[in-house]
Design a protein around this motif. Structure first.
Motif, PDB file in Angstrom:
ATOM      1  N   THR A 106     -33.130   9.502  48.968  1.00  0.00           N
ATOM      2  CA  THR A 106     -34.238   9.698  48.054  1.00  0.00           C
ATOM      3  C   THR A 106     -34.723  11.203  47.738  1.00  0.00           C
ATOM      4  O   THR A 106     -34.592  12.050  48.669  1.00  0.00           O
ATOM      5  N   GLY A 107     -34.798  11.418  46.545  1.00  0.00           N
ATOM      6  CA  GLY A 107     -35.244  12.671  46.110  1.00  0.00           C
ATOM      7  C   GLY A 107     -34.062  13.544  45.682  1.00  0.00           C
ATOM      8  O   GLY A 107     -34.395  14.999  45.481  1.00  0.00           O
ATOM      9  N   HIS A 108     -32.865  13.251  45.708  1.00  0.00           N
ATOM     10  CA  HIS A 108     -31.776  14.120  45.712  1.00  0.00           C
ATOM     11  C   HIS A 108     -31.755  14.616  44.210  1.00  0.00           C
ATOM     12  O   HIS A 108     -31.338  15.797  44.107  1.00  0.00           O
ATOM     13  N   HIS A 109     -32.652  13.947  43.203  1.00  0.00           N
ATOM     14  CA  HIS A 109     -32.391  14.607  41.823  1.00  0.00           C
ATOM     15  C   HIS A 109     -33.130  15.789  41.806  1.00  0.00           C
ATOM     16  O   HIS A 109     -32.644  16.878  41.230  1.00  0.00           O
ATOM     17  N   GLN A 110     -34.283  16.014  42.797  1.00  0.00           N
ATOM     18  CA  GLN A 110     -35.023  17.563  42.659  1.00  0.00           C
ATOM     19  C   GLN A 110     -34.294  18.254  43.641  1.00  0.00           C
ATOM     20  O   GLN A 110     -34.434  19.447  43.429  1.00  0.00           O
ATOM     21  N   ALA A 111     -33.692  17.643  44.631  1.00  0.00           N
ATOM     22  CA  ALA A 111     -33.085  18.625  45.644  1.00  0.00           C
ATOM     23  C   ALA A 111     -31.751  19.195  44.909  1.00  0.00           C
ATOM     24  O   ALA A 111     -31.571  20.406  45.270  1.00  0.00           O
ATOM     25  N   GLY A 112     -31.217  18.642  43.980  1.00  0.00           N
ATOM     26  CA  GLY A 112     -30.106  19.368  43.122  1.00  0.00           C
ATOM     27  C   GLY A 112     -30.608  20.457  42.278  1.00  0.00           C
ATOM     28  O   GLY A 112     -29.597  21.093  41.773  1.00  0.00           O
ATOM     29  N   VAL A 113     -31.678  20.622  42.078  1.00  0.00           N
ATOM     30  CA  VAL A 113     -32.008  21.913  41.136  1.00  0.00           C
ATOM     31  C   VAL A 113     -31.600  23.089  41.874  1.00  0.00           C
ATOM     32  O   VAL A 113     -30.895  24.066  41.220  1.00  0.00           O
ATOM     33  N   SER A 114     -32.124  23.479  42.867  1.00  0.00           N
ATOM     34  CA  SER A 114     -31.838  24.462  43.632  1.00  0.00           C
ATOM     35  C   SER A 114     -30.594  24.400  44.264  1.00  0.00           C
ATOM     36  O   SER A 114     -29.886  25.758  43.929  1.00  0.00           O
ATOM     37  N   LEU A 115     -30.165  23.362  44.534  1.00  0.00           N
ATOM     38  CA  LEU A 115     -28.372  23.611  44.902  1.00  0.00           C
ATOM     39  C   LEU A 115     -27.455  23.958  43.749  1.00  0.00           C
ATOM     40  O   LEU A 115     -26.524  24.625  43.915  1.00  0.00           O
ATOM     41  N   ALA A 116     -27.950  23.535  42.580  1.00  0.00           N
ATOM     42  CA  ALA A 116     -26.834  23.697  41.323  1.00  0.00           C
ATOM     43  C   ALA A 116     -27.202  25.204  41.079  1.00  0.00           C
ATOM     44  O   ALA A 116     -26.118  25.711  40.751  1.00  0.00           O
ATOM     45  N   HIS A 117     -28.206  25.794  41.020  1.00  0.00           N
ATOM     46  CA  HIS A 117     -28.430  27.237  40.730  1.00  0.00           C
ATOM     47  C   HIS A 117     -27.689  28.091  41.826  1.00  0.00           C
ATOM     48  O   HIS A 117     -26.884  28.826  41.385  1.00  0.00           O
ATOM     49  N   HIS A 118     -27.536  27.642  43.098  1.00  0.00           N
ATOM     50  CA  HIS A 118     -26.868  28.341  44.082  1.00  0.00           C
ATOM     51  C   HIS A 118     -25.443  28.143  43.898  1.00  0.00           C
ATOM     52  O   HIS A 118     -24.663  29.222  44.128  1.00  0.00           O
ATOM     53  N   LEU A 119     -24.892  27.007  43.713  1.00  0.00           N
ATOM     54  CA  LEU A 119     -23.472  26.854  43.586  1.00  0.00           C
ATOM     55  C   LEU A 119     -22.981  27.603  42.414  1.00  0.00           C
ATOM     56  O   LEU A 119     -22.011  28.192  42.547  1.00  0.00           O
ATOM     57  N   VAL A 120     -23.672  27.742  41.296  1.00  0.00           N
ATOM     58  CA  VAL A 120     -22.932  28.649  40.005  1.00  0.00           C
ATOM     59  C   VAL A 120     -23.220  30.220  40.440  1.00  0.00           C
ATOM     60  O   VAL A 120     -22.344  30.875  40.058  1.00  0.00           O
ATOM     61  N   ARG A 121     -24.311  30.456  41.170  1.00  0.00           N
ATOM     62  CA  ARG A 121     -24.251  31.783  41.585  1.00  0.00           C
ATOM     63  C   ARG A 121     -23.142  32.083  42.652  1.00  0.00           C
ATOM     64  O   ARG A 121     -22.533  33.094  42.582  1.00  0.00           O
ATOM     65  N   ALA A 166     -28.121  17.273  50.505  1.00  0.00           N
ATOM     66  CA  ALA A 166     -29.454  17.909  51.076  1.00  0.00           C
ATOM     67  C   ALA A 166     -30.101  16.654  51.612  1.00  0.00           C
ATOM     68  O   ALA A 166     -31.241  16.932  52.514  1.00  0.00           O
ATOM     69  N   THR A 167     -29.454  15.579  51.640  1.00  0.00           N
ATOM     70  CA  THR A 167     -30.189  14.205  52.284  1.00  0.00           C
ATOM     71  C   THR A 167     -29.948  14.633  53.852  1.00  0.00           C
ATOM     72  O   THR A 167     -28.770  14.550  54.294  1.00  0.00           O
ATOM     73  N   PRO A 168     -31.056  14.305  54.382  1.00  0.00           N
ATOM     74  CA  PRO A 168     -31.123  14.304  56.100  1.00  0.00           C
ATOM     75  C   PRO A 168     -30.202  12.980  56.687  1.00  0.00           C
ATOM     76  O   PRO A 168     -30.210  11.975  56.030  1.00  0.00           O
ATOM     77  N   ALA A 169     -29.128  13.288  57.652  1.00  0.00           N
ATOM     78  CA  ALA A 169     -28.425  12.217  57.936  1.00  0.00           C
ATOM     79  C   ALA A 169     -29.177  10.903  58.399  1.00  0.00           C
ATOM     80  O   ALA A 169     -28.519   9.977  58.168  1.00  0.00           O
ATOM     81  N   THR A 170     -30.323  10.992  58.751  1.00  0.00           N
ATOM     82  CA  THR A 170     -31.188  10.016  59.190  1.00  0.00           C
ATOM     83  C   THR A 170     -31.425   8.990  58.351  1.00  0.00           C
ATOM     84  O   THR A 170     -31.766   7.807  58.189  1.00  0.00           O
ATOM     85  N   ASP A 171     -31.587   9.708  56.948  1.00  0.00           N
ATOM     86  CA  ASP A 171     -31.756   8.741  55.672  1.00  0.00           C
ATOM     87  C   ASP A 171     -30.667   8.223  55.039  1.00  0.00           C
ATOM     88  O   ASP A 171     -30.965   7.273  54.335  1.00  0.00           O
ATOM     89  N   LEU A 172     -29.291   8.398  55.272  1.00  0.00           N
ATOM     90  CA  LEU A 172     -28.391   7.827  54.653  1.00  0.00           C
ATOM     91  C   LEU A 172     -28.151   6.502  54.805  1.00  0.00           C
ATOM     92  O   LEU A 172     -28.548   5.940  56.151  1.00  0.00           O
ATOM     93  N   PRO A 173     -27.575   5.563  54.047  1.00  0.00           N
ATOM     94  CA  PRO A 173     -26.984   6.064  52.917  1.00  0.00           C
ATOM     95  C   PRO A 173     -27.692   6.321  51.587  1.00  0.00           C
ATOM     96  O   PRO A 173     -27.225   6.600  50.405  1.00  0.00           O
ATOM     97  N   ARG A 174     -29.087   6.396  51.772  1.00  0.00           N
ATOM     98  CA  ARG A 174     -29.824   6.499  50.464  1.00  0.00           C
ATOM     99  C   ARG A 174     -30.173   7.884  50.580  1.00  0.00           C
ATOM    100  O   ARG A 174     -30.109   8.730  51.353  1.00  0.00           O
TER     101      ARG A 174
END
Length: 408
Positions: free
Chosen positions: A283-298, A273-281
């Motif tokens: 920031t906030g990926h741990h919180q973004a992973g919550v919804s992406l995790a549920h989506h992946l499993v569904r 979910a990290t914007p390309a302009t923010d790479l390689p950092r």
């Protein structure tokens, strides 16, 4: 001892001879994975048979006919110690019919049959391939007959089998995207979960990429190789894919649970979910992973528990890796979150695989213990609690818990 005699004396064949009468036994063959596992000296979870016995006789023996929407009918019975017994009917159990049935199977190591006296039927030299741990398709049409067999091949490769050149040729020379589209994702996910339980689960993902198989089921995998895992000073391995493979390998070296390995590979899913302009950092990926995790499993139709576990790992693993820098209050909050998500053992396992130069924090067990203490165990009486304003009670209890944790 004669090989046939040794097989005849094996527990599975002895049990089958006890189950079926002497008159029925010549009309039955043990086939497929059941024979493969017997030759490998492994116990089989299920029992697969071929027969030309009439349906009425099978009903008398307690079998029920199961008509699948897309599969051939089978006769089924669950019976210890066999597990699920599946019997496929043939009009005749002669050599031509049996050979044709075996040739329609996926790989030569599964194109084996055994009569109940221990005589092996092996028209495609599957036993030789079994000895070499070589996975060879039964025919040029093996994969086109059921394209999901491609993923079964990848799963066997993850288990340490060598893929015959015909497997690689078939995977490379055809575009399987259209042929795979109608197949239910649940069938792919079953192969994925089985692959996660093998000695080298990362090979399943890497071969998916190598042969460009399954992009429509798991598009996230193709993005892993295009995103940096983080700043080079923190992630010299480079891509998120390489990082995920390393963490999965470390986790697989100490833990066999497929769920744990799944969380190991996808623990940094939020970095997608990290914007390309923010790479390689990230920031906030741990919180973004919550919804992406549920989506992946569904998306993969995996159990709900897998989504809950992966979401918690995505959210919490970075904080766990910063344990020495966390305040005592933050440590208690992290322990409480891990308890709530039921990942108290899984979280440190993934975090240590993610950061292998670290060690389990010495006070992690105490933080878990403290986070679970009742009011009575904390020494809080009903009168003391009543003296606190209702809106302030939760904060006051947290302070008492923190005091208990820090007093050593």
């Amino acid at each position: 001892m004669n090989p046939a005699t040794a097989l005849a004396d094996s527990p599975p064949l002895r049990a089958l001879r006890q189950l079926f009468s002497a008159a029925d036994q010549p009309h039955l063959l043990l086939v497929g994975g059941s024979v493969r596992d017997l030759l490998l000296g492994r116990s089989a979870a299920d029992t697969d048979l071929l027969t030309d016995l009439p349906g009425e006789r099978l009903r008398q023996l307690g079998f029920s006919l199961v008509q699948g929407k897309t599969t051939a009918p089978i006769w089924f019975r669950y019976l210890p110690p066999f597990g699920a017994i599946e019997i496929s009917p043939l009009p005749q159990l002669d050599q031509a019919s049996v050979t044709a049935d075996l040739a329609r199977r996926d790989f030569t190591i599964n194109a084996l049959a055994l009569d109940l006296t221990g005589q092996l039927i092996d028209p495609l030299t599957g036993r030789q391939d079994l000895a070499c741990r070589l996975l060879r398709p039964c025919s040029a049409n093996s994969f086109s007959a059921d394209p999901l067999r491609l993923f079964r091949a990848l799963r066997f490769a993850a288990a340490g089998w060598q893929l015959h050149r015909d497997c690689g040729r078939a995977a490379r020379l055809h575009d399987w995207q259209q042929a795979l589209q109608p197949i239910a994702v649940e069938r792919f996910s079953r192969e994925l979960v089985k692959a996660l339980a093998t000695p080298h689960p990362e090979r399943f993902f890497l071969l998916m990429l190598q042969f460009n198989l399954g992009r429509h089921w798991l598009p996230q995998l193709w993005r892993f190789d295009r995103i940096p895992a983080g700043p080079p000073e923190n992630h010299p391995e480079g891509s998120l894919l390489r990082h995920a493979v390393l963490v999965l390998r470390r986790c697989a070296g100490t833990h066999s649970d497929p769920l744990w390995r799944f969380c190991a590979f996808f623990h940094d899913l939020g970095k997608l979910a990290t914007p390309a302009t923010d790479l390689p950092r990230h920031t906030g990926h741990h919180q973004a992973g919550v919804s992406l995790a549920h989506h992946l499993v569904r998306q993969l139709r995996l159990p709900r528990r897998w989504g809950q576990a992966l979401a918690a790992i995505s959210q919490l693993h970075s904080a766990f890796n910063r344990w020495p820098q966390l305040t005592a209050d933050a440590r208690l909050q992290l322990a409480h979150q891990a308890l709530k998500a039921d990942v108290t053992a899984l979280l440190p396992a993934i975090a240590l695989a993610d950061k292998p130069d670290s060690a389990l924090p010495a006070d992690w067990p105490r933080a878990l213990q403290c986070a679970q203490l009742s009011l009575l165990e904390l020494g809080i009486s009903p009168d003391q609690l009543a003296q606190q304003a209702p809106a302030a009670r939760a904060s006051w209890i947290a302070q008492q818990r923190l005091h208990w944790f820090t007093r050593g």
